[in-house]
Design an enzyme around this catalytic site. Sequence first.
Site, PDB file in Angstrom:
ATOM      1  N   ASN B  94       0.890  -1.271   0.014  1.00 39.02           N
ATOM      2  CA  ASN B  94       0.164   0.058   0.107  1.00 39.02           C
ATOM      3  C   ASN B  94       0.764   1.141   0.027  1.00 39.02           C
ATOM      4  O   ASN B  94       1.821   1.225   0.684  1.00 39.02           O
ATOM      5  CB  ASN B  94      -0.949  -0.037   1.344  1.00 39.02           C
ATOM      6  CG  ASN B  94      -1.807   1.119   1.243  1.00 39.02           C
ATOM      7  OD1 ASN B  94      -1.950   1.777   0.201  1.00 39.02           O
ATOM      8  ND2 ASN B  94      -2.321   1.363   2.462  1.00 39.02           N
ATOM      9  N   GLY B  96       0.622   5.258   0.872  1.00 41.41           N
ATOM     10  CA  GLY B  96      -0.300   6.234   1.085  1.00 41.41           C
ATOM     11  C   GLY B  96       0.495   7.599   1.249  1.00 41.41           C
ATOM     12  O   GLY B  96       1.586   7.885   0.709  1.00 41.41           O
ATOM     13  N   LYS B 118       6.642  -0.711   7.330  1.00 40.81           N
ATOM     14  CA  LYS B 118       5.875   0.668   7.096  1.00 40.81           C
ATOM     15  C   LYS B 118       6.860   1.677   6.947  1.00 40.81           C
ATOM     16  O   LYS B 118       7.724   1.661   7.927  1.00 40.81           O
ATOM     17  CB  LYS B 118       4.897   0.913   8.274  1.00 40.81           C
ATOM     18  CG  LYS B 118       4.404   2.620   7.888  1.00 40.81           C
ATOM     19  CD  LYS B 118       2.904   2.725   8.815  1.00 40.81           C
ATOM     20  CE  LYS B 118       2.725   4.221   8.224  1.00 40.81           C
ATOM     21  NZ  LYS B 118       1.195   4.238   8.761  1.00 40.81           N
ATOM     22  N   ASP B 211      -4.523   7.662  16.599  1.00 37.73           N
ATOM     23  CA  ASP B 211      -4.881   7.526  15.345  1.00 37.73           C
ATOM     24  C   ASP B 211      -5.790   6.348  15.014  1.00 37.73           C
ATOM     25  O   ASP B 211      -5.503   5.570  14.307  1.00 37.73           O
ATOM     26  CB  ASP B 211      -3.802   7.565  14.452  1.00 37.73           C
ATOM     27  CG  ASP B 211      -4.050   8.037  13.227  1.00 37.73           C
ATOM     28  OD1 ASP B 211      -5.260   8.681  12.742  1.00 37.73           O
ATOM     29  OD2 ASP B 211      -3.382   7.530  12.273  1.00 37.73           O
TER      30      ASP B 211
END
Lengths: 193, 563
Positions: B94, B96, B118, B211
């Site tokens: 992914n 972002g 990440k 978050d």
Amino acid sequence: MPDNNTVKNITVYLEEFSKGNKMAFNKLFPVVYRELRRNAHSLRFRFFDMETLNTTAIVHETYLKLLKSGSGNFKNRSHFYYIAAKAMRQILVNASLRKRSLRRGGDEKPLSLEEIKDYVQLSDQTSEELLLVNEALEKLEVRSDRQARIVECRFFGGMSIEETASALDISPATVKRSWNVAKTWLYTELNEG
Amino acid sequence: MNIADEYWDRLSVLFEVCQDAPPEIWDSLIAKHGEKNADIIFEAKRLLINKTKAGIYFSSFRKRIEADLEGNEQKSGLQKGDIIDKFRIIRPINHGGTSSVYLAERADGQFSQIVAIKLMNHSCRAGNAEKILRKEQQILAGLNHPNIAHLYDAGITEKGGIYIVMEYIEGLPLDRYCEHNNLRLYYRLKLLSQLCDAIQYVHKNFIVHRDIKPDNIIVNNQGHIKLVDFGISAIIEHEMHNFDGKSSFAGTISYSSPEQLEGVPPSTASDIFQMGKVMLKILTGSTVNSEKTIKNDISCLYDTKSFNKVLRSKFSKNIPYMISRDLCAVIGKSLATDPSSRYNSAYSMKSDIMNILNCFPLDARKQTLLYIMHKFYRRHKTHFLIGVSVFVLLTGVILPAVWYLQANNRLDNLNDPIIHYTGQDKFKISDYADKGYAEALELNELVMASDRSIFGESHPYIAENHIKIGLIHMALENWEDSLRHLHNALDICLINFGEKHISLCRIYSLLGDVYFKIDNNSKSIEYYNKAINTATEVLGKNHPETENYINNMEKIKLELSEN
């Protein structure tokens, strides 16, 4: 995810196959084929909008999934890769055949949801070419089983020279040489045959 | 070595001898090499002409196949095969705005392990970012909860990129999971209660998530939620922005609390606010415009009536007004502008969600006597009238019965008395294991006897009892007894609900399990098929439960074919 029993069986069959038991291949192929196909579609239908995918990555992911923390045995892994390469060939050829039959308006019945899920998307050109390569490979198979296997490993499975050598029990130098000749032979067959 | 192999070996050796040389000197090279076979020499020359073209063709063809499979190609910060710390990148997952996530595997050969990595898009310029990162990482790595993705490691790459190594979860973000599976209200609330569990655990460890949003809540293939991407990334963002001299806000604006937007350090109360937002999103499907809603509380957004309308159009026309009002109250309480008016813990929010599921009165609502009575009535609607009349005569009998009902946590509010067994069997069995099967068996038989005397022989409760007892017998491997009880349960459900009812699927599937255990494969497959067919008809083909049954069947068939 396969359960522990399946993982255990796969490891056992892989051992058997490594020792040259051909029956073990027949046991393994359907499992690997199914898992691979499932992965191929799940990767495509996953939720993230962008992703890259290639056959090598799918094969590797399938291996990690099927064997979980499985044996780090390089020999076993390369044998698994070989089976996966064969399965990958099957998947791509099937997808191409379906594409061809759809394009020619042969079987017009709409795909069921299951089939769509399994559908590996290939462009018209790619699928036609794949079928031609596969036909040529079938001819090569008649002449030399070993040559064809090397093509399967290198081309369909995306395996390295070392992995191919280990899976087929031949020296890396032979793999390298044979792959050079085999792909040239196929190319010549495609253009002149 | 067979003849074919020998032929190809000689051919390829000759091929190799000549491949890098110009055609003019092939003959002399062949002569020097000593190959005499005319066929091999002819074939080698025929092929050598195409050598370069063949190489280019196959590598480009492979790329085209892969491009077809990829669908769309994109650039990313890391490439396949790149190494980060102990891990090798397999592929991007992914990309972002602020970070990219990659699938990676352990590369040091210690053991095989798939993880998600990440990588923050900003590089880290300030020295103390690493110190903060290390500190946070230590705290987060200590978290260990089934609903929280484990954080393994974090660090800074050579190029200064901050990365976090996390447990890889295969699944969908909460909101998309709910929509994709068209989940019913009941299941959505169940998932939200799991979220509360996870957040409660986090808060108990003196950590604020900062978050919470659907993208950070993944529902895995087993239907459990996993909290991913811990506040650590928000913390990092925060530090980054500070160094950049921009706003000190960290997190996602549409899910942020009013005080977060004003720059007040995040607290557990702001997490509660974000959970309220998530709940709103999961139940109504909309991320309400942030600026406006944050300043007002939910009462300005939705009055109960329009909220009820939304729920009814989204789920079922039969959603009771009372439930909408209660849900509205829960969301309203968690979205209160004043942090001190919100739920004081994730646990108290969860207990209100459970209260709705169980039709108990809420903390979030004023406890008028009428409200409490109404709740009691809904809880035991079907037996209320009987209850009242019997109450007059036999106060001493009915009260223990009600206690039993509560003790067994029965939920008849959402129309399916038995549905709550779905997917819970394993827990039930392990629960019993702690207490001892014999004791559990005795207890359940007692409950059944008392239920029989109150509700009669063929009430759904009796079916429920039979299933419970059947499960215990399964755990004890008393296959015959468990078959008897499951068949009894099946008969009762058929009488009460007909052939198209969700409760049947579970029983069919259990029967399939038992028959499989006693090697009656044809019966086993017959019942698995029934489970699949009924689930397909009642829930639809793509419902997770249906898929579960189908997968189960596949597994069984595989096992059968292997033996």
